[in-house]
Design an enzyme around this catalytic site. Sequence first.
Site, PDB file in Angstrom:
ATOM      1  N   GLU A 115     -24.842  -3.864  18.214  1.00  0.00           N
ATOM      2  CA  GLU A 115     -24.368  -2.642  18.887  1.00  0.00           C
ATOM      3  C   GLU A 115     -24.102  -2.988  20.330  1.00  0.00           C
ATOM      4  O   GLU A 115     -24.929  -3.620  20.994  1.00  0.00           O
ATOM      5  CB  GLU A 115     -25.411  -1.512  18.855  1.00  0.00           C
ATOM      6  CG  GLU A 115     -25.485  -0.744  17.587  1.00  0.00           C
ATOM      7  CD  GLU A 115     -26.389   0.483  17.680  1.00  0.00           C
ATOM      8  OE1 GLU A 115     -26.398   1.157  18.736  1.00  0.00           O
ATOM      9  OE2 GLU A 115     -27.088   0.751  16.698  1.00  0.00           O
TER      10      GLU A 115
ATOM     11  N   GLU B  81     -33.296  -0.272  15.894  1.00  0.00           N
ATOM     12  CA  GLU B  81     -33.958  -0.095  17.201  1.00  0.00           C
ATOM     13  C   GLU B  81     -35.430   0.289  17.048  1.00  0.00           C
ATOM     14  O   GLU B  81     -35.917   1.263  17.637  1.00  0.00           O
ATOM     15  CB  GLU B  81     -33.217   0.961  18.036  1.00  0.00           C
ATOM     16  CG  GLU B  81     -31.822   0.509  18.415  1.00  0.00           C
ATOM     17  CD  GLU B  81     -31.112   1.425  19.412  1.00  0.00           C
ATOM     18  OE1 GLU B  81     -31.473   2.617  19.473  1.00  0.00           O
ATOM     19  OE2 GLU B  81     -30.223   0.950  20.122  1.00  0.00           O
TER      20      GLU B  81
HETATM   21  C1  BG6 Z   1     -28.139   3.399  19.812  1.00  0.00           C
HETATM   22  C2  BG6 Z   1     -28.238   3.938  18.411  1.00  0.00           C
HETATM   23  O1  BG6 Z   1     -29.289   3.756  20.488  1.00  0.00           O
HETATM   24  O2  BG6 Z   1     -27.132   3.860  20.640  1.00  0.00           O
HETATM   25  C3  BG6 Z   1     -26.992   4.613  17.884  1.00  0.00           C
HETATM   26  O3  BG6 Z   1     -28.645   2.937  17.508  1.00  0.00           O
HETATM   27  C4  BG6 Z   1     -26.372   5.415  19.014  1.00  0.00           C
HETATM   28  O4  BG6 Z   1     -27.319   5.384  16.766  1.00  0.00           O
HETATM   29  C5  BG6 Z   1     -25.959   4.455  20.104  1.00  0.00           C
HETATM   30  O5  BG6 Z   1     -25.302   6.213  18.619  1.00  0.00           O
HETATM   31  C6  BG6 Z   1     -25.219   5.121  21.254  1.00  0.00           C
HETATM   32  O6  BG6 Z   1     -25.979   6.160  21.758  1.00  0.00           O
HETATM   33  P1  BG6 Z   1     -25.432   7.643  21.884  1.00  0.00           P
HETATM   34  O7  BG6 Z   1     -26.626   8.446  22.240  1.00  0.00           O
HETATM   35  O8  BG6 Z   1     -24.421   7.587  22.968  1.00  0.00           O
HETATM   36  O9  BG6 Z   1     -24.855   7.992  20.576  1.00  0.00           O
END
Ligand code: BG6
Length: 479
Positions: free
Chosen positions: A376, A175
């Site tokens: 993701e 990211e």
């Molecule tokens: C992304 C990141 O922004 O979102 C991850 O690459 C992160 O590391 C994921 O865990 C989900 O976000 P969060 O804040 O709910 O863990």
Amino acid sequence: MRFPKNFFWGGATAANQLEGAWNVDGRGPSVDDHFTGGGYGKPREITIDIKPDVLYPNHDGVDFYHRYEEDIALFAEMGFTMFRMSIAWSRIFPQGDDAAPNEAGLAFYDRVFECCRAHGIEPLVTLSHYEMPYHLVELYNGWESRELIGLFERYCATVFERYQDKVRYWLTFNEINCGTSRMGALFETSMIRGYEGPGSKVVVTPQQCYQALHHQFVASARVVRLAHERYPQFKMGNMDCFILSYAATCDPVDVLATQQEMNRMNWYCSDVQVRGRYPFYAKRYWAEHGIELDVRPGDLEDIAAGTVDFYTLSYYMSATVGTHGDHEQTAGNMSFGGKNPYLESTDWGWQIDPTGLRIALNEIYARYEIPLMVVENGLGAFDEVEEDGAIHDPYRIAYLESHVRAMGEAVADGVDLIGYTWWGPIDLVSAGTGEMRKRYGFIHVDKYDDGTGTYERRRKDSFYAYQRIIATNGACLDG
Ligand code: BG6
């Protein structure tokens, strides 16, 4: 649903949120080891010293370090053909500038990659996922310093050489575009010097953010070029946090503001990493934000020579951009936008928008025409363990299925989509809040926000739903 024959199905994680064992086998402290727990609306704090009476959730993660064999076997049972994970830089170079790498750290990832391969799972490795050795934060304030370029290159050269026969797919920075905003920059660039939590007076300026990003672009391009020159079997990718923005109204002023937000958030970094040059709109943006980049001779040539082979993104939500009156804001972790009355939100306020994923994939592919991967996507939610040990999570299954359908439509539209890795296939520590109760997994981990728990793993209903999707290459969602 007709996904390509060799489509990669899997899950995605990050070392600092998963592994634990923060001070085991020679690993040095990483920046995330200084983050406390937080919650929805309660930001995590950063402490300069590790305080004995404070809980640091990343220290133990979910203990993948000692349980990777069990976890990878569970991924294989779901049918994974890809596992996205990151290497903790401070396991390899505990201080970041050590004379020699830490053999025990290198050996750990040897074991993990071998285990993946034994199960027929292709590793997808992020070289930097929101972390660096804490020593480099103290010395250099993270990516603010140009010194990081050489140190990062050395770390990457070390792991490329070591794992050249075990890993083919690599991503440079997780990211990276989150570095364009103040909140994201804390995670992305580790410029946390002097930052001591919500009351802190430290302000990361646009000048610092964009200069740090420039250093990352050069570093990323140099390691991509190195990989291409020495290891022709490698495929190198970028990774952007894609937040699709819609204009809140059809007023052209809103449409223009939306276009500018898309340029900043979604295209600025990927234009550099995919096209090998700063976009045409950058100069005006820098001028209007008081940014004067220190670009050294050779930097732009490096950037031009280190373009990626495939484009990857995280996709969780969309947002709106409006200029009329008070525009209600949404929640997020690194990035925020306006509310959309047509969408529902998660318990943490993230707007759920599967159609937006189809739109995003079409937009990205139209712009770059290289293979795409969604690396993701997922739903953070409260889960309850029933008395019989079952975990019924229809909300997660609905989120998964709707997003897989949207990807199937994008494939039918003609997008060259080659893989999907769900975020957090096993519960892990939230990056944004440090919570455990914000669960993403198909596999439940018995660990709680107060640090208690047995770390026992349990399959949720969604485990079987994803297993069905993978077994049928998405076809079970037809009709
Ligand atoms: C992304 C990141 O922004 O979102 C991850 O690459 C992160 O590391 C994921 O865990 C989900 O976000 P969060 O804040 O709910 O863990």
